[in-house]
Write a protein that holds these residues in place. Structure first.
Motif, PDB file in Angstrom:
ATOM      1  N   ARG A   1      78.456   6.643  24.577  1.00  0.00           N
ATOM      2  CA  ARG A   1      77.939   5.578  25.429  1.00  0.00           C
ATOM      3  C   ARG A   1      76.601   5.022  24.953  1.00  0.00           C
ATOM      4  O   ARG A   1      76.124   4.033  25.488  1.00  0.00           O
ATOM      5  N   GLY A   2      75.962   5.680  23.983  1.00  0.00           N
ATOM      6  CA  GLY A   2      74.679   5.190  23.500  1.00  0.00           C
ATOM      7  C   GLY A   2      73.579   6.215  23.674  1.00  0.00           C
ATOM      8  O   GLY A   2      73.831   7.415  23.811  1.00  0.00           O
ATOM      9  N   ALA A   3      72.333   5.736  23.689  1.00  0.00           N
ATOM     10  CA  ALA A   3      71.180   6.631  23.733  1.00  0.00           C
ATOM     11  C   ALA A   3      70.029   5.968  24.473  1.00  0.00           C
ATOM     12  O   ALA A   3      70.040   4.761  24.739  1.00  0.00           O
TER      13      ALA A   3
ATOM     14  N   ASP B   1      73.172   1.866  38.114  1.00  0.00           N
ATOM     15  CA  ASP B   1      73.700   1.476  36.809  1.00  0.00           C
ATOM     16  C   ASP B   1      74.778   2.421  36.301  1.00  0.00           C
ATOM     17  O   ASP B   1      75.155   2.367  35.128  1.00  0.00           O
ATOM     18  N   GLY B   2      75.271   3.285  37.179  1.00  0.00           N
ATOM     19  CA  GLY B   2      76.299   4.228  36.767  1.00  0.00           C
ATOM     20  C   GLY B   2      75.761   5.544  36.241  1.00  0.00           C
ATOM     21  O   GLY B   2      76.552   6.423  35.864  1.00  0.00           O
ATOM     22  N   TYR B   3      74.428   5.693  36.199  1.00  0.00           N
ATOM     23  CA  TYR B   3      73.812   6.923  35.694  1.00  0.00           C
ATOM     24  C   TYR B   3      72.767   7.420  36.698  1.00  0.00           C
ATOM     25  O   TYR B   3      71.558   7.384  36.443  1.00  0.00           O
ATOM     26  N   PRO B   4      73.245   7.876  37.869  1.00  0.00           N
ATOM     27  CA  PRO B   4      72.301   8.379  38.874  1.00  0.00           C
ATOM     28  C   PRO B   4      71.769   9.752  38.486  1.00  0.00           C
ATOM     29  O   PRO B   4      72.197  10.353  37.494  1.00  0.00           O
TER      30      PRO B   4
ATOM     31  N   ILE C   1      67.072   8.426  34.224  1.00  0.00           N
ATOM     32  CA  ILE C   1      68.143   8.220  33.251  1.00  0.00           C
ATOM     33  C   ILE C   1      68.465   6.733  33.195  1.00  0.00           C
ATOM     34  O   ILE C   1      69.182   6.213  34.064  1.00  0.00           O
ATOM     35  N   PRO C   2      67.951   6.011  32.209  1.00  0.00           N
ATOM     36  CA  PRO C   2      68.316   4.602  32.070  1.00  0.00           C
ATOM     37  C   PRO C   2      69.723   4.454  31.501  1.00  0.00           C
ATOM     38  O   PRO C   2      70.270   5.404  30.918  1.00  0.00           O
TER      39      PRO C   2
ATOM     40  N   VAL D   1      79.571  13.160  32.452  1.00  0.00           N
ATOM     41  CA  VAL D   1      78.628  12.577  31.499  1.00  0.00           C
ATOM     42  C   VAL D   1      77.833  13.695  30.834  1.00  0.00           C
ATOM     43  O   VAL D   1      77.241  14.537  31.521  1.00  0.00           O
ATOM     44  N   LEU D   2      77.817  13.684  29.520  1.00  0.00           N
ATOM     45  CA  LEU D   2      77.132  14.700  28.721  1.00  0.00           C
ATOM     46  C   LEU D   2      75.909  14.091  28.052  1.00  0.00           C
ATOM     47  O   LEU D   2      75.989  13.014  27.454  1.00  0.00           O
TER      48      LEU D   2
END
Length: 443
Positions: free
Chosen positions: A48-50, A83-86, A105-106, A420-421
């Motif tokens: 998913r990116g960094a 944003d999907g990353y709480p 967590i952005p 999510v890892l």
């Protein structure tokens, strides 16, 4: 320290020398697909990116040389972006300080051109805090693990558990403890001993055991702790020990012993009164190398599938003890064996080295670990069933001798609810040696 190393060589020199002289070539482990629907496969990892860690000025620590311990907190950052990353991450900062901070967590970004400056940066939510009351400053090359664990009752939401140690563990010392999630509160408890186990197999990575596996195989054993000690001192592979942690409200006093412990992985056998494990060539993890560095882990779940995962820096090619330019240092214990001169900088760091390195995740079948827990298998029988090469996602992926950089990855953390890892890439030069967090979705 030299005297202690000499004593080790006198006791174990021939065994180590045989391993050294073999100079085995360690090939990449196969990435064969698995047909077992109960296992998570490498094909299930979606990148998913960094994102970057905060740029903090001043204070008690910083994000340079950071990220050897990390955990996810689902209740963190309640006012953050939708944003999907709480949630948030607790991460250990600079190696020399071993202080913990909480960050947001952005939403991660994929940088195809490997440009760090396009990545979003996390925000500081709780400042760096020394929950160990200065213990880390007394340790030589400290290492640490942390994990948030929900409470076993409704009295509290949960707490941070930790393990702490150092490179050499000649003297028996307590390793584990607990702390509330509000870092400023003086509620830390510990450290404790884990009954019957050397620090060489305990005090690096730490992660939650899924409740479904625990209830079926080891009720109440909710945490897995372990370490890979380079060389052979912690066995011929990474170690993992399950234990039953206390809640913060009933945590024992410092120097007490946790007796409910069970080994899940040990590629060697503990020796009473001796820090290092007794090793045997038949008790070895596949593709083991003395200069491996397994630095983090997580017990992954995705619906009805699972995997116990360890991440780290995998040695590739010939391995030797000595210096990074290929000079071998004698460790046989023979006083007549010639000792080479120490090479000039940047090749003057003595230790275990290899020709090349890769960033890897190795996956173990939790059912194999259950067989160990039930006493059906020996602790050295489980083997990784798949290997995931993470090198292509990194911003830096090789040795950097001038910067004394030899390891690629740090810790891992897992958001079990969303699959999510989070994986730490250590010391990115263009970001002033700060670490970067990579994000994967387990589909």
């Amino acid at each position: 320290m030299i005297a202690k190393w000499g004593e080790y060589v006198r006791r174990h020199g021939m065994c180590v020398l045989v391993s050294l002289l073999s100079s085995c070539v360690h090939a990449d482990p196969p990435e064969s697909p698995t047909t077992d629907s109960g296992r998570i496969s490498v094909e299930d990892f979606e990148y998913r990116g960094a994102f970057r860690l905060p740029h903090v000025a001043g204070g008690d620590s910083n994000w340079e040389y950071s990220g050897y311990a990390m955990t996810y907190w689902p209740e963190g950052d309640p006012s953050g972006d939708d944003d999907g990353y709480p949630g948030s991450l607790f991460i250990v900062g600079h190696d020399h300080h071993q202080m913990i901070a909480e960050v947001s967590i952005p939403k991660p970004v994929i940088s195809d051109a490997k440009q760090v400056n396009v990545l979003p940066a996390a925000a500081m939510l709780q400042p760096f805090t020394d929950i160990l009351s200065g213990q880390a400053s007394e340790l030589e090359i400290p290492r640490m693990g942390i994990e948030f664990l929900p409470s076993s009752d409704s009295a509290s939401s949960g707490a941070l558990h930790w393990c702490i140690g150092q490179h050499f563990e000649f003297d028996r010392r307590p390793t584990h403890g607990i702390k509330g999630v509000q870092l400023s509160q003086a509620d830390a408890r510990g450290c404790w001993f884990l009954d019957g186990y050397s620090a060489y197999v305990l005090n690096d990575y730490l992660f939650e055991i899924p409740d479904s596996w625990s209830q079926k195989n080891l009720p109440g054993f909710r945490l897995a702790t372990g370490r890979f000690r380079d060389g052979q001192w912690g066995g011929f592979g990474p170690a993992l020990v399950a234990y039953q942690p206390p809640d913060l409200a009933d945590a024992p006093a410092a120097n007490e012993t946790i007796t409910n412990c069970k080994p899940l992985l040990l590629y060697g056998q503990p020796q009473p009164g001796v820090a290092e494990l007794a090793v045997h060539p038949d008790h070895k993890m596949n593709q083991f190398s003395e200069s491996d560095e397994w630095s983090g882990g997580a017990w992954l779940t995705a619906e009805n599938r699972s995997a116990m995962m360890l991440i780290g820096t995998k040695a590739i090619g010939k391995t030797w003890y000595g210096f990074s330019n290929g000079v071998v240092y004698p460790i046989s214990g023979d006083p007549n064996e010639p000792v080479p001169d120490v090479p000039d900088f940047p090749h003057d760091q003595r230790g275990w080295w290899s020709e090349s390195i890769r960033a890897q995740a190795i996956l173990f079948d939790p059912e194999d670990l259950a067989k160990v827990a039930r006493g059906e298998w020996k602790t050295w029988q489980p083997q990784p069933y798949q290997t995931l090469d993470l090198t292509k996602y990194l911003f830096e992926s090789t040795f950097e001798h001038e910067r004394q950089k030899r390891y690629l990855l740090g810790a891992a953390a897992f958001d079990r609810q969303r699959g999510v890892l989070y994986v730490v890439e250590r010391r990115v030069k263009v970001d002033d040696e700060r670490s970067v967090v990579h994000v994967f979705k387990i589909n």
